[in-house]
Scaffold this motif. Sequence first.
Motif: not given
Length: 447
Positions: A152-164, A196-198, A241-243, A279-281
Amino acid sequence: MSTSLPKAGPAPKVGIVSLGCPKALVDSERILTRLRAEGYEISPSYAGADAVIVNTCGFLDSAKKESLDAIGEALKENGRVIVTGCMGGDADAIRAAHPGVLAVTGPHQYEAVVGAVHEAVPPVHDPFVDLVPPEGLRLTPRHYAYLKISEGCNNRCSFCIIPGLRGDLVSRPVSSVLREAERLAVAGVKELLVISQDTSAYGVDLKYAEGDWYGRKVRARFADLCRELAEFDVWVRLHYVYPYPHVDEVIGLMAEGRILPYLDIPFQHASPTVLKAMRRPAAQDKTLDRLQRWRRECPPLALRSTFIVGFPGETEEEFQVLLDWLKEAQLDRVGCFKYEPVEGAAANALPGAVPEEVKQERWERFMETQKAISAARLKEKVGYTLGVLIDEVDEDGAIGRSYADAPEIDGSVFLNGETGVKPGDLVDVVIENSDEYDLWGSIERVE
Ligand code: SF4
């Protein structure tokens, strides 16, 4: 007196078709491990299987189509099909296209998939045989394995449905991750691919709770986990990994040669306007500075990333910002996708859809730009000696990867004529040649 064990009937056989990303592959491995533990055999063909599991991907519409095609093929070739994975979240679409499937379960519903298999092909109990090696079953070659540290993922990137589809971030307890890593290393795995997702958000949901590890307390925190993984004396490669600023901490481990100097960071774009719409982290403005700082601290650092071109509203100017950024960032490995509206993604409602031919043209310019960067960066390696992990050997030679190459997504090191090695060997290779994606060399021979 003879002692004879009661004989179990023939083992039921299950086939599996695994589509999608490495994370889906890990799910398939877990399902198979569980089924093997219960006495099922794994069939490599449709014909030999009593039922077939199709582990689907539902991320992009093209992946959904591939999943539906795979389900159709399994139904045609075998007829008894259980669907699971990301697209399993959309059972109605699957049943509408393929009413003959036996069961549909969503991602990570291991119990439900195994339950569906029990119903389709009941297990035969044989308590005398230990069917599963302690490291579990893996679909990747023996010498590398994916280590999934969270779902899972706490981000909500607008192109992504993975958190859903998969929900918010749920990290595995640190001792459970370390136990799995240890088992894999003891079983002979030479490379752990952390996924992982993040990955850099690992442990946030656990509030960095401590776990017990051989009488020591280890925090469920990205850098702490990396430090512990470095102790297993295998290659440790970090994906997704996010920077974030705290990633700085692992660069030191890379500089000390304790984990691979490799980071897979999905930047997706460089224009602040597009990133905001995505809406990128992790804000992009300081990213180039951060990359430069990382490279100063750890010069061999290999950076891989993925990007999306043709996102709704992306103007030519914004695309140009991306190309300029790419030239400055000098990334080693890059993947690029043309934006695809994914059903259910917030980005679909954004104005300014980019026409297909413009997406294509931008994709080509992007790839051309990166090709030149990649070729130049690989050329710099000619004449140097690199550690290479061997993946395949045949009568013509061997194929392996350096620290800068993740399996399946990056390049290879070709060792023509080197037939005296085997998969899983780590050898020193003098690099002799390069092109845009791959290297060629020979094993270093010490006189
Ligand atoms: S970080 Fe963004 S793209 Fe990645 S899984 Fe989370 S929401 Fe999706």
